[in-house]
Design a protein around this motif. Structure first.
Motif, mmCIF file in Angstrom:
data_model
loop_
_atom_site.group_PDB
_atom_site.id
_atom_site.type_symbol
_atom_site.label_atom_id
_atom_site.label_comp_id
_atom_site.label_asym_id
_atom_site.label_seq_id
_atom_site.Cartn_x
_atom_site.Cartn_y
_atom_site.Cartn_z
ATOM 1 N N LYS A 115 -35.366 -28.455 -4.771
ATOM 2 C CA LYS A 115 -36.783 -28.030 -4.936
ATOM 3 C C LYS A 115 -37.486 -29.155 -4.300
ATOM 4 N N HIS A 116 -37.161 -30.471 -4.250
ATOM 5 C CA HIS A 116 -37.984 -31.408 -3.732
ATOM 6 C C HIS A 116 -38.043 -31.267 -2.371
ATOM 7 N N LEU A 117 -36.841 -31.036 -1.636
ATOM 8 C CA LEU A 117 -36.904 -30.945 -0.395
ATOM 9 C C LEU A 117 -37.819 -29.934 0.419
ATOM 10 N N ARG A 118 -37.686 -28.585 -0.361
ATOM 11 C CA ARG A 118 -38.556 -27.548 -0.126
ATOM 12 C C ARG A 118 -40.010 -27.949 -0.192
ATOM 13 N N ARG A 119 -40.483 -28.468 -1.065
ATOM 14 C CA ARG A 119 -41.756 -28.921 -1.336
ATOM 15 C C ARG A 119 -42.264 -29.883 -0.231
ATOM 16 N N ASN B 45 -40.985 -30.956 2.454
ATOM 17 C CA ASN B 45 -40.783 -30.419 4.079
ATOM 18 C C ASN B 45 -41.713 -29.054 4.531
ATOM 19 N N GLY B 46 -42.341 -28.491 3.306
ATOM 20 C CA GLY B 46 -43.146 -27.448 3.604
ATOM 21 C C GLY B 46 -42.389 -26.278 4.210
ATOM 22 N N LEU B 47 -41.293 -26.001 3.678
ATOM 23 C CA LEU B 47 -40.472 -25.037 4.344
ATOM 24 C C LEU B 47 -41.036 -23.525 4.197
ATOM 25 N N PRO B 48 -41.139 -22.792 5.055
ATOM 26 C CA PRO B 48 -41.484 -21.222 4.688
ATOM 27 C C PRO B 48 -41.067 -20.596 3.571
ATOM 28 N N GLN B 49 -41.891 -19.569 3.268
ATOM 29 C CA GLN B 49 -41.323 -18.643 2.323
ATOM 30 C C GLN B 49 -39.922 -18.018 2.404
ATOM 31 N N GLY B 50 -39.100 -18.097 1.617
ATOM 32 C CA GLY B 50 -37.637 -17.536 1.789
ATOM 33 C C GLY B 50 -36.567 -18.584 2.437
ATOM 34 N N ALA B 51 -37.099 -19.535 2.992
ATOM 35 C CA ALA B 51 -36.165 -20.513 3.596
ATOM 36 C C ALA B 51 -35.440 -21.228 2.542
ATOM 37 N N LYS B 52 -34.110 -21.569 2.582
ATOM 38 C CA LYS B 52 -33.526 -22.216 1.564
ATOM 39 C C LYS B 52 -32.847 -23.663 2.138
ATOM 40 N N ILE B 53 -32.458 -24.151 1.364
ATOM 41 C CA ILE B 53 -31.671 -25.396 1.310
ATOM 42 C C ILE B 53 -30.195 -25.250 1.406
ATOM 43 N N ASN B 54 -29.477 -25.826 2.423
ATOM 44 C CA ASN B 54 -28.006 -25.445 2.613
ATOM 45 C C ASN B 54 -27.418 -26.484 2.176
ATOM 46 N N VAL B 55 -26.590 -26.016 0.937
ATOM 47 C CA VAL B 55 -25.637 -27.152 0.103
ATOM 48 C C VAL B 55 -24.119 -27.026 0.607
ATOM 49 N N TRP B 56 -23.678 -28.072 1.184
ATOM 50 C CA TRP B 56 -22.201 -28.144 1.699
ATOM 51 C C TRP B 56 -21.663 -29.028 0.704
ATOM 52 N N PHE B 57 -20.363 -28.852 1.133
ATOM 53 C CA PHE B 57 -19.357 -29.817 0.120
ATOM 54 C C PHE B 57 -18.400 -30.747 0.992
ATOM 55 N N THR B 58 -17.876 -31.521 0.365
ATOM 56 C CA THR B 58 -16.911 -32.577 1.284
ATOM 57 C C THR B 58 -16.071 -33.186 0.068
ATOM 58 N N GLY B 59 -14.920 -33.418 0.348
ATOM 59 C CA GLY B 59 -13.977 -34.569 -0.548
ATOM 60 C C GLY B 59 -12.929 -34.989 0.285
ATOM 61 N N HIS B 60 -12.210 -36.054 -0.322
ATOM 62 C CA HIS B 60 -11.048 -36.486 0.189
ATOM 63 C C HIS B 60 -9.940 -36.556 -0.529
ATOM 64 N N SER B 61 -8.804 -36.097 -0.536
ATOM 65 C CA SER B 61 -7.531 -36.420 -1.488
ATOM 66 C C SER B 61 -7.936 -35.715 -2.704
ATOM 67 N N PHE B 62 -7.886 -36.485 -3.750
ATOM 68 C CA PHE B 62 -7.857 -36.104 -5.115
ATOM 69 C C PHE B 62 -9.545 -35.639 -5.342
ATOM 70 N N GLY B 63 -10.391 -36.286 -4.625
ATOM 71 C CA GLY B 63 -11.802 -35.808 -4.729
ATOM 72 C C GLY B 63 -11.883 -34.241 -4.219
ATOM 73 N N CYS B 64 -10.977 -33.711 -3.476
ATOM 74 C CA CYS B 64 -11.250 -32.330 -3.164
ATOM 75 C C CYS B 64 -11.009 -31.551 -4.375
ATOM 76 N N ALA B 65 -10.022 -31.939 -5.289
ATOM 77 C CA ALA B 65 -9.877 -31.130 -6.505
ATOM 78 C C ALA B 65 -11.570 -30.925 -7.099
ATOM 79 N N THR B 66 -12.080 -31.916 -7.332
ATOM 80 C CA THR B 66 -13.460 -31.956 -7.844
ATOM 81 C C THR B 66 -14.516 -31.090 -7.229
ATOM 82 N N ALA B 67 -14.389 -31.220 -5.762
ATOM 83 C CA ALA B 67 -15.318 -30.520 -4.798
ATOM 84 C C ALA B 67 -15.043 -29.257 -4.875
ATOM 85 N N SER B 68 -13.823 -28.638 -5.056
ATOM 86 C CA SER B 68 -13.371 -27.330 -5.269
ATOM 87 C C SER B 68 -13.839 -26.702 -6.403
ATOM 88 N N LEU B 69 -13.710 -27.401 -7.514
ATOM 89 C CA LEU B 69 -14.130 -26.761 -8.792
ATOM 90 C C LEU B 69 -15.530 -26.517 -8.644
#
Length: 418
Positions: free
Chosen positions: A213-217, A219-243
């Motif tokens: 919500k902060h990034l949309r506000r 950066n003045g993104l146009p109506q309907g534009a969304k913020i991309n949410v990506w994930f990453t993790g390494h080794s056992f951190g992957c388990a947390t990211a996957s869940l």
């Protein structure tokens, strides 16, 4: 980075053909690696400060996602990194922030400044050890990266929890499925929190929702534009990211209306779920034809965490009802040295793509060798990973994944099904 901010409906991938973005993979590996600079002594001190402090507002005793744990007016007042101040007041928040500004945290933020991005920790994952989840983002763009740190070698308790080979009910994640006990407790603990049943998942969900919500506000993104949410993790951190990723996949409302779930790049991910859930997960990944998603499970040199953990789906015989029948989520990409092609363990066409050519990547590696001792370090790492049996214990190192990424071939992957 252009790929991170590309709208989901402009992604050319489909269920039969996908692109593994080499540049995004390298960037994400850098993010997960820099997290290991953070020190856990500062975390314990901060927890001690807040242990006997009554919060200004308690969340109601209910389950579910972040939109249910705080009122709308409370969410409206939040900005990224502001949760402690909102719940404990400015004085305690300043005290905690000073403690958390350790040498490791400063190194992470200094590194981020070089790339024009920002960073905040969003959850300590139900523990005072060094595992945690953090958010990276570009304040002038439309993407958020959720990065989860794994266990460090010195923390014996974390390793005991991680290697607990038992599947348990999923709790707040989903009904009727099972997940690895230690991983589930990191995100969906069975024992409620004293501060109103806020789970680490709730904290991550609220963090993503607030930041989107902060990034949309701002950066003045146009109506309907969304913020991309990506994930990453390494080794056992992957388990947390996957869940967390899989919960967002089945409950997109937990991210809020301003966010769009994209891909996840996991380096050396262990198997975490039962055989029934992987079918539901795969169907959900392909459900929206306008937003093709991928969970890339990257492996290298027989990484023990990725390939030696108890699992069932990779074996000819499936023990679906066993409490040790662990299953990997996502599509495995086996990295191999040029000129060999990377291997994709799935019946689909996958191409490793980059803005650089194979020759340019080789030239970059050669430039790195000009640093004193770098070529020798990489050679020693390659030899260590080739030691029978014991080499698999060296392979999970993030540094060796980085070396392997610098040696891969671009282009279409070789397919191995089954």
């Amino acid at each position: 980075m252009r790929a991170l901010k590309q709208p989901a409906d402009e992604n050319p991938d489909n269920e039969h053909s996908q692109h593994f973005d080499y540049d995004v993979a390298k960037f994400m590996l850098q993010l997960t690696s820099i997290l290991y600079e953070r020190e856990n002594d500062s975390i314990r001190k901060a927890v001690h400060v807040l242990a006997n402090t009554r919060p200004l507002s308690y969340a109601p005793i209910i389950g579910g996602a972040a939109q249910n744990i705080v009122s709308n007016s409370f969410q409206e007042r939040l900005i990224p990194g502001d949760l402690v101040r909102s719940r404990f007041g400015a004085e305690k928040a300043d005290e905690v922030r000073k403690m958390l500004d350790s040498r490791g945290d400063m190194l992470i933020k200094d590194w981020c400044m070089r790339f024009g991005i920002e960073f905040e920790v969003v959850s300590e994952l139900n523990d005072t050890a060094s595992t945690f989840a953090g958010l990276f983002w570009d304040p002038r763009s439309n993407w958020i990266m959720v990065a989860c740190k794994g266990a460090t070698p010195a923390e014996f308790g974390e390793w005991l929890s991680t290697f607990d080979p038992v599947l348990v009910e999923s709790g707040d994640h989903s009904t009727g499925f099972k997940f690895h006990k230690g991983s589930r407790e990191r995100v969906f603990p069975s024992e409620p929190c004293d501060l109103g049943h806020i789970t680490p998942y709730d904290s991550i969900s609220l963090g993503v929702k607030t930041l989107a919500k902060h990034l949309r506000r701002t950066n003045g993104l146009p109506q309907g534009a969304k913020i991309n949410v990506w994930f990453t993790g390494h080794s056992f951190g992957c388990a947390t990211a996957s869940l967390v990723y899989s919960k967002f996949l089945t409950s997109p409302e937990d991210m809020g209306k301003n966010a769009e779930l994209r891909d996840v790049y996991l380096f050396g991910a262990p198997a975490i779920s039962d055989t029934k859930y992987v079918q539901v997960f795969n169907q959900k990944m392909l459900e929206d034809p306008k937003c093709q998603r991928a969970m890339w499970r990257i492996t290298s040199n027989g990484d023990a965490v990725a390939v030696c953990f108890p699992k069932a789906r990779d074996w000819p015989l499936h023990f679906s009802y066993s409490n040790v029948a662990f299953v990997h989520l996502g599509t495995e990409v086996k990295l191999r040295d040029y000129p060999l092609k990377c291997v994709i363990v799935e019946n689909r066409t996958v191409c490793v793509s980059s803005h650089f050519t194979t020759e340019q990547i080789a030239a970059q590696r050669s430039d790195r060798y000009t640093q004193q001792g770098e070529e020798r370090r990489e050679l020693v790492g390659m030899l260590l990973q080739r030691i029978p049996i014991f080499g698999r214990l060296f392979a999970p190192c993030a540094m060796y994944y980085w070396d392997q990424l610098n040696r891969v071939s671009l282009g279409q992957c070789e397919q191995i099904v089954g």
